[in-house]
Structure formats: structure tokens, C-alpha cells
Scaffold this active site. Structure first.
Site, PDB file in Angstrom:
ATOM      1  N   HIS A  75     -54.034 -14.273  36.642  1.00 28.51           N
ATOM      2  CA  HIS A  75     -53.435 -15.157  37.658  1.00 28.51           C
ATOM      3  C   HIS A  75     -52.330 -14.384  38.377  1.00 28.51           C
ATOM      4  O   HIS A  75     -51.628 -13.574  37.768  1.00 28.51           O
ATOM      5  CB  HIS A  75     -52.869 -16.413  36.988  1.00 28.51           C
ATOM      6  CG  HIS A  75     -52.488 -17.473  37.963  1.00 28.51           C
ATOM      7  ND1 HIS A  75     -51.307 -17.420  38.667  1.00 28.51           N
ATOM      8  CD2 HIS A  75     -53.133 -18.593  38.376  1.00 28.51           C
ATOM      9  CE1 HIS A  75     -51.247 -18.484  39.470  1.00 28.51           C
ATOM     10  NE2 HIS A  75     -52.342 -19.203  39.312  1.00 28.51           N
TER      11      HIS A  75
ATOM     12  N   GLU B 128     -49.457 -15.145  39.244  1.00 29.73           N
ATOM     13  CA  GLU B 128     -48.111 -15.287  38.645  1.00 29.73           C
ATOM     14  C   GLU B 128     -47.957 -14.336  37.466  1.00 29.73           C
ATOM     15  O   GLU B 128     -46.865 -13.800  37.222  1.00 29.73           O
ATOM     16  CB  GLU B 128     -47.875 -16.749  38.225  1.00 29.73           C
ATOM     17  CG  GLU B 128     -47.647 -17.629  39.445  1.00 29.73           C
ATOM     18  CD  GLU B 128     -48.060 -19.078  39.260  1.00 29.73           C
ATOM     19  OE1 GLU B 128     -48.252 -19.523  38.110  1.00 29.73           O
ATOM     20  OE2 GLU B 128     -48.206 -19.780  40.279  1.00 29.73           O
TER      21      GLU B 128
END
Ligand code: PEP
Length: 257
Positions: free
Chosen positions: A99, A101
Site C-alpha cells: 500500500h 502508505e
């Protein structure tokens, strides 16, 4: 979507949200309104500490459970980490890998993504592999080159017979949690590119069976148009997956096809 050749998957990514108490309340709210979606699989990717409870809470619903990350080693001196083997043992089915993030805040690289994808597959988990460009990269016009690089790196050493377990999520970084969504055409172009790369690597039969999701501010209002694109087979949904009614509206959009 093309439900003839591949599964549509609507997956919520809860990130670092919801306590156990809130997870219980969400399950109570979701189950009666979700019903049993016919055309798509619903997945909830929840924080590690709530995986086991989520497995129990959604046992009687048509909801699969996913984790949001895993380590690439199976055990050892990696304080604070969780292996794919541990997730499998808990009954987890999916795991989000790479991901943006995690790439941004935890030094996830294309190299570690590749190792994690292989660890997930070796342990019988289905990786949801996230790829996507920043706003600067889109404006420079290098989106498709970057996606090609990310997909090739993620799949290095993955054999064809394991590809039916791999899910890709195209998540433009500029659209995550910002309220800005890629247009259906922009998202389709990248998802189609991902399928083309898979076809070049593994052949047409493998490529047409791979689920490719779009993620980035997907919500009840834009889901249908995005999911109507031929190469978008579902969504990876952050904010809107935290509200049971909003998640159900997206699932319903996927079931209209
Ligand atoms: C995500 O977390 O993967 C995501 C797409 O978030 P949001 O839907 O909130 O943009």
C-alpha cells in the site's frame, strides 16, 4: 468488470481504524444490510489485533477477512512484525501488500513487495498488490512506465500457476483519502495496462483471470461508473469502507452488472 472470466472483489482497507468494540458494532450493522452478494466477494482488511475477532464476527456472513501487511520471513528476530504463516493460521484469506502508505512511511520498496507477494502465496494467502503513481509522476507523463515497473517487480519469480491467487489494486497516490478520484477512463487505462503486462508475462488465459481493482476515494456515487470499465474488477476502499451503509452501496453497485 468481466464476471465471466474473473471474480469481482470489493475490499475494505480499514488502515489503523476501529477498536475491537467498534469492529463488533460494525459487524452487527453490516450483516443484516449486506445480504449475500451474488456477483462479488466482499473482503474486510482490518488491523492485526482484530483479525481473529473479525473472523468470528463475520463467520456467518459472506465476508472474507484480510490483513493489511505481512513480513516476508516466516519467523525470526523481527520485533513487532507478523508473518504470512501466522496470518494463514488465523484463517485470514487476503493480505494487502505494498500500500502506498507503507511505501511512504515504512520504507516498503518494490523489492520488499516482491518478497512479501511470494511469502503470501507460499503460505496460501491471496495478496492484494497495490501499485500507483504520485501526482508528480502523472504530470510528468510516466504513469504507465512506472506501473509497468511496479507490476514486473512485484511478480518477479511468481509462477503462472499461482497467478490466479494474485489480485492487483491500482491506487493513484493522489486519489487516496483525498476525495479526488481518477476518472473512469484514467483508471481503465492503467488497469488495462496491468492486464497487458500480465498477458506478456504469463499469456492471455492467465491475464484474463486476474482481478484488478481500482482504489482511491471510491464511494457510492462513483463506484458504478468505475466498475463498469472492462478491466476494473472491484475496489480497494479506505474511508467509505468504515461505514457499513456506504460499503453496502458500493457492493450493490458491483452487483448491478
Ligand atoms: C486505500 O486506503 O487504499 C484507499 C483507497 O483509501 P480511500 O478510499 O479512502 O481513498
Amino acid at each position: 468488470m468481466n464476471t465471466r472470466y474473473r471474480k469481482t472483489i470489493i475490499a475494505g482497507n480499514w488502515k489503523m481504524n476501529k477498536t475491537l468494540t467498534e469492529t463488533r458494532a460494525f459487524a452487527e450493522e453490516l450483516k443484516p444490510i449486506l445480504g449475500r452478494p451474488k456477483w462479488c466477494e466482499v473482503v474486510l482488511c482490518v488491523p492485526f489485533v482484530n483479525l481473529q475477532a473479525a473472523g468470528r464476527l463475520f463467520k456467518d456472513a459472506k465476508v472474507s477477512i484480510g490483513a493489511e501487511n505481512c513480513h516476508y520471513e516466516s519467523s525470526g528476530a523481527f520485533t513487532g512484525e507478523v508473518s504470512a504463516e501466522m496470518l494463514k493460521d488465523l484463517g485470514v484469506k487476503y493480505v494487502v501488500i505494498g500500500h502506498s502508505e507503507r511505501r511512504q512511511y515504512y520504507n516498503e520498496t518494490d523489492f520488499t513487495v516482491n518478497k512479501k507477494v511470494k511469502a503470501a502465496l507460499d503460505n496460501g494467502l491471496r495478496p492484494i498488490v497495490c501499485v500507483g503513481e504520485s501526482l508528480e509522476q502523472r504530470e510528468l507523463g510516466v504513469t504507465l512506465e512506472l506501473i509497468t515497473y511496479q507490476v514486473k517487480c512485484a511478480l518477479a519469480g511468481v509462477p503462472a500457476e499461482k497467478m490466479r491467487h494474485v489480485v492487483f489494486a491500482y491506487e493513484p497516490i493522489w486519489a487516496i483519502g483525498t476525495g479526488k478520484t481518477a476518472t473512469a477512463q484514467e483508471a481503465q487505462e492503467v488497469c488495462q495496462t496491468i492486464r497487458t503486462i500480465i498477458r506478456k508475462l504469463y499469456g492471455a488465459r492467465v491475464a484474463r483471470a486476474v482481478t484488478i481493482q481500482y482504489g482511491g476515494s471510491m464511494n457510492a456515487a462513483n463506484a458504478y461508473e468505475l466498475l463498469s470499465q472492462p478491466d476494473i474488477d472491484g475496489g480497494l476502499i479506505g474511508g467509505a469502507s468504515l461505514k457499513a451503509d456506504q460499503l453496502v452501496e458500493i457492493v450493490n453497485a458491483a452487483n448491478q452488472e
